[in-house]
Structure formats: C-alpha cells, structure tokens
Motif scaffolding. Structure first.
Motif, PDB file in Angstrom:
ATOM      1  N   VAL A  46      12.440  -6.235   9.482  1.00 16.63           N
ATOM      2  CA  VAL A  46      12.968  -5.349   8.640  1.00 16.63           C
ATOM      3  C   VAL A  46      13.673  -5.815   7.373  1.00 16.63           C
ATOM      4  O   VAL A  46      13.362  -5.276   6.249  1.00 16.63           O
ATOM      5  N   ILE A  47      14.161  -6.943   7.510  1.00 18.72           N
ATOM      6  CA  ILE A  47      14.988  -7.656   6.131  1.00 18.72           C
ATOM      7  C   ILE A  47      13.785  -7.887   5.210  1.00 18.72           C
ATOM      8  O   ILE A  47      13.713  -7.941   4.010  1.00 18.72           O
ATOM      9  N   CYS A  48      12.453  -8.578   5.737  1.00 21.47           N
ATOM     10  CA  CYS A  48      11.347  -8.614   4.883  1.00 21.47           C
ATOM     11  C   CYS A  48      10.748  -7.459   4.197  1.00 21.47           C
ATOM     12  O   CYS A  48      10.398  -7.404   3.086  1.00 21.47           O
TER      13      CYS A  48
ATOM     14  N   GLN B  53      14.125   1.633   1.927  1.00 22.64           N
ATOM     15  CA  GLN B  53      14.209   2.175   3.131  1.00 22.64           C
ATOM     16  C   GLN B  53      12.837   2.567   3.815  1.00 22.64           C
ATOM     17  O   GLN B  53      12.451   2.394   5.093  1.00 22.64           O
ATOM     18  N   ILE B  54      11.726   2.900   3.183  1.00 20.23           N
ATOM     19  CA  ILE B  54      10.392   3.134   3.226  1.00 20.23           C
ATOM     20  C   ILE B  54       9.775   1.831   4.078  1.00 20.23           C
ATOM     21  O   ILE B  54       9.236   1.586   4.864  1.00 20.23           O
ATOM     22  N   GLY B  55       9.971   0.691   3.056  1.00 19.06           N
ATOM     23  CA  GLY B  55       9.604  -0.571   3.396  1.00 19.06           C
ATOM     24  C   GLY B  55      10.203  -1.039   4.819  1.00 19.06           C
ATOM     25  O   GLY B  55       9.668  -1.562   5.561  1.00 19.06           O
TER      26      GLY B  55
ATOM     27  N   PHE C  39       0.766  -1.154  -0.011  1.00 22.73           N
ATOM     28  CA  PHE C  39       0.039  -0.040  -0.153  1.00 22.73           C
ATOM     29  C   PHE C  39       0.927   1.097  -0.258  1.00 22.73           C
ATOM     30  O   PHE C  39       0.679   2.171  -0.717  1.00 22.73           O
ATOM     31  N   ILE C  40       1.885   1.443   0.834  1.00 21.60           N
ATOM     32  CA  ILE C  40       2.726   2.543   0.989  1.00 21.60           C
ATOM     33  C   ILE C  40       3.529   2.779  -0.345  1.00 21.60           C
ATOM     34  O   ILE C  40       3.687   3.922  -0.826  1.00 21.60           O
ATOM     35  N   ILE C  41       4.165   1.538  -0.801  1.00 22.54           N
ATOM     36  CA  ILE C  41       5.098   1.730  -2.114  1.00 22.54           C
ATOM     37  C   ILE C  41       4.162   2.113  -3.118  1.00 22.54           C
ATOM     38  O   ILE C  41       4.585   3.216  -4.055  1.00 22.54           O
TER      39      ILE C  41
END
Length: 463
Positions: A149-151, A125-127, A31-33
C-alpha cells in the motif's frame, strides 16, 4: 561462513521478491493513473462545449460528489491522502476497493465543475486502494499488504506529478514525521519509477520548468539571507493554510442544515465570490502556477499579491463542503503565488522565489522537506538545490507540529523547548513546554521581579 551465506541468500530472496512485487504494482497503477489523468484532461477540454461558464455547475457538482462518496465509499471523502495515511497506521493498509472508482468519479466531477482541488491525493488513494486490492486477491500477509500500500502511495504520486524520485520519497516520508521507513524505500522507488515509466509510455505528458537559475542568479550572501527569510515566510504561509483548512472544515460541519444543501451553498458562495475576484482560483490553477514560474513579468503582472489567500479560501470551502480532490496541487499554487509576492517585495528573482514557495510550502504543510527538496531538483533543475534545501527545512520547522495530514504519526520534536508524546498522530498529540523550559521561564520571572523591585527601591531612595 555458513551464517554469512544464509544471511546473503535470504537478503537476495527478499530483494528479488520486492523488486518483482513493486514492479508489478507500479505498472498496474501506472495504467490506472494514466486512465485517471486522461479522463480529467478530456473533461477539462470539454468545458468549452457548455453554453455558460463551467464553474456555474459547482454547487450541483459538490452535491453530487458528496452523495457518491457518502452513499458508496465514505472513506473516499476529502482529499484522499489523509485516509490512506490513516489506513496504513490503523488498518494495516486495508482499503475498500469501492474507493477506487468512487474517488475517481467524485474527483472528476469536482474538477470538471471548477472545484479548487488537486489530482495527486486521489492518485495516491487510487494507487493505495489498487495495491490493497491486489494484496487481498493474492492473500498477502498484513505486513506485506502494508508495504504494498505504501508502494501504491508512492506510485500514485510519482505517476501524477512525473517526479519518480520525490514521489517515491513523499509516499514514505509523509507517513511519519521524523522517520523514513527504510525497509520500504527500495520497493517504493521501484513502484514509483515503474508507474511513472508506464504513464510516459502510454502518452502522459508532464510539465517541467527549466529555469536555468545558475545562468541568471549568482550564489552570494545577500541571496542566502533572502532565502532564509523566504523559508520563514513560507513556514508562516504553511501554518496559515493548515489552520484555514482545519477551521473551514470545523465551522462548515457545525452549520446545522442538510448536508446537501450545505454543499450547494458552499459551491454557490464560491461562484458569487468569483464575480469580485475572478475565476483564476477555480480548478487546478496550473496556468497561474506556470505564469509565476517564468521570469517574464508580463506573464504574471495580472496576478494579485493576495492570490495565495484567495486560493486557500476556494480550496478549503471546496473540500469542506463536499468536494473530492487533493490538496497538494492547491499547495503548489499557494506556494508559488506567495513566493512570487515575496519576490516582488525583494524586487528581483521572482521566478526563483516562486519556485522556492512551490516546494517549501509543501515541505511545511505536509512535513516532507526531503521530498520537497528533491522535487525542486526534478522540476526546476539541479541549480536550485541548495536554495530549495535551506528554504524547505526552515519552512518545515517553522510550521510546527501541524500538517494538512493530521493522521501523520509524530516521531520527532521540532524544538527541545517543547514536550511531545511520540507515537501519537498530530490530531491527538498534546504539546506542552518542556520541564527545562518551564524552569527557565520561572527563573526569568524571578530575575525580572528582582529587577523591578531593585528599580522601585532606587526610585524610593531618590525621593
């Protein structure tokens, strides 16, 4: 029997836990991307409303981008992926939540004004920042936060590029040179696929290049040798751009003037340079990449042989002077145009070598040969797989122990003639000749010295 049942039950619980968590993370980041990609697309479309060339705004955009990052989120500086790798290795994946909106805004400003940067680094970075925020919100352990975070990195790459498999692999492979973290592989795949699927459902369109190599290019010995030469060439190109990025950042930092004036002058330099070399090196450069990836020579005949050199200059100055954005899209541009140049030297298969450069320079510059090979298959078709694998691995080795991501941890030696301290990052690792190599060099010197002495003695006798 009881021990076996207990083991299988715990594994089932763990798999279920990470399937659910990584799916949630992937959908959220999707959604964010999608929002991120849409505003970049709309911003690029709105350039036509300006009464002048959009890149005239670049000096001011670099100043504004630098101000936003420095004032509100210093960790959002540069191309993004580097800071995420650093956070995974040194901060257990903890990333400030302010990075998300600031990175998005700074990248939007940079790309709108023509800054030569990419959108994948900010996407990663956003993810990663979103995954870190969710981990903090639900009080996950440090180990779980690091995995999530890696995900987030994998989901960010997968949803930006539209390559769910290679995006997930890249998010894992880019952290440590020589090791793939298998314990994060399943959640990374699921997060990447979930983010990609979400973005597709929400209307994001991705570009794939169906080049049908098997219909036009035979599998022969000559071509294999050309591909090997290409791998060597792309390794040199990778090393060149890594060096250029590093040196540009070093020398621009050494200029002793106000940082905002420095950003303005950096943008002004690129605007002035465009008067001589043209404006194709601003922004993402996707049109140029697309032109060289098709076999129609008329599409790429206006692209100069040195396009990859100029793109390196535009990108290194943009990011070093204060711009925000990724480096992977510029790497694709540099790889594709250098491959096109090599194809013109061979006199054939220009689209094939452009495609090989697209992925092989990524393999070398980011130390990610597996992700690069899979990406070649996802973007160009399975027919290119054998060529892409050969070229990518050779490029990866020839680049040496360097990377655009200097926080990568080194866990392999690319040559047994070198001595390397494993576990350190690339920036702080001292690389020397191994003891055996030193002994061989000493022996060679002795042999040469003896040969020279024998030659001199023979000449003396003849006289």
């Amino acid at each position: 029997m009881k021990k076996h049942i207990l083991e299988q039950s715990l594994i089932f619980f763990s798999v279920t836990k990470w399937v659910l968590l990584s799916s949630f993370i992937g959908v959220t980041i999707g959604f964010i991307i999608t929002f991120f990609l849409n505003i970049i697309h709309n911003a690029e479309q709105s350039r036509d409303l300006l009464p002048f060339h959009y890149y005239y705004l670049l000096p001011f955009a670099l100043m504004l981008s630098l101000y936003l990052v420095k004032k509100f989120a210093p960790n959002a500086r540069g191309h993004g992926t580097e800071k995420v790798i650093e956070a995974v290795h040194k901060k257990d994946g903890k990333i400030e939540v302010a990075v998300i909106p600031i990175k998005l805004l700074a990248t939007l400003i940079t790309l709108f004004a023509g800054g030569s940067a990419g959108k994948e680094g900010p996407g990663a970075q956003i993810g990663a920042g979103s995954a870190s925020f969710i981990s903090e919100l639900f009080k996950f352990s440090k180990n779980d936060r690091k995995k999530l975070v890696i995900c987030g990195i994998s989901a960010g790459f997968a949803s930006v590029f539209g390559t769910p498999i290679s995006g997930a692999i890249f998010g894992v492979e880019v952290l440590i040179v020589g090791i793939i973290m298998y314990d994060v592989l399943l959640p990374s795949f699921i997060a990447g696929f979930a983010a990609y699927t979400t973005a597709k459902i929400l209307g994001v369109n991705y570009t794939y290049f169906n080049l049908h190599f098997s219909q036009t290019i035979p599998f022969d010995i000559t071509l294999i040798f050309q591909v090997i030469i290409a791998g060597l060439f792309f390794g040199i190109i990778s090393d060149f751009l890594v060096t250029a990025f590093k040196k540009s950042d070093y020398y621009i930092k050494r200029i002793n003037i106000n940082i905002y004036l420095k950003a303005f002058l950096g943008g002004l330099f690129l605007v002035i340079l465009s008067f001589w070399v043209g404006d194709r090196y601003f922004g993402l450069g996707l049109n140029t990449i697309s032109d060289v990836l098709y076999s129609d020579p008329s599409l790429s005949q206006d692209i100069p042989w040195h396009a990859f050199i100029l793109k390196t200059i535009f990108t290194s100055v943009t990011l070093s002077a204060g711009g925000s954005g990724g480096v992977i899209t510029p790497i694709f541009y540099i790889g594709a145009t250098s491959g096109h140049f090599l194809g013109t030297l061979f006199g054939e298969n220009m689209a094939l070598f452009a495609a090989l450069g697209f992925t092989s320079v990524l393999a070398g510059a980011a130390n990610a040969p597996i992700a690069a090979t899979i990406m070649a298959v996802e973007l160009f078709g399975v027919e290119i797989a054998h060529y892409a694998a050969i070229s990518a691995v050779i490029s990866f080795l020839i680049t040496g122990h360097r990377s655009v991501f200097f926080s990568q941890i080194l866990k392999m030696n690319k040559s047994d003639m070198l001595s390397i301290e494993f576990g350190k990052d690339l920036e702080n690792n001292d690389i020397h000749l191994s003891t055996k190599s030193k002994e061989k060099i000493i022996k060679m010197k002795k042999i040469l010295r003896n040969l020279r002495r024998d030659t001199n003695n023979e000449e003396t006798k003849e006289k």
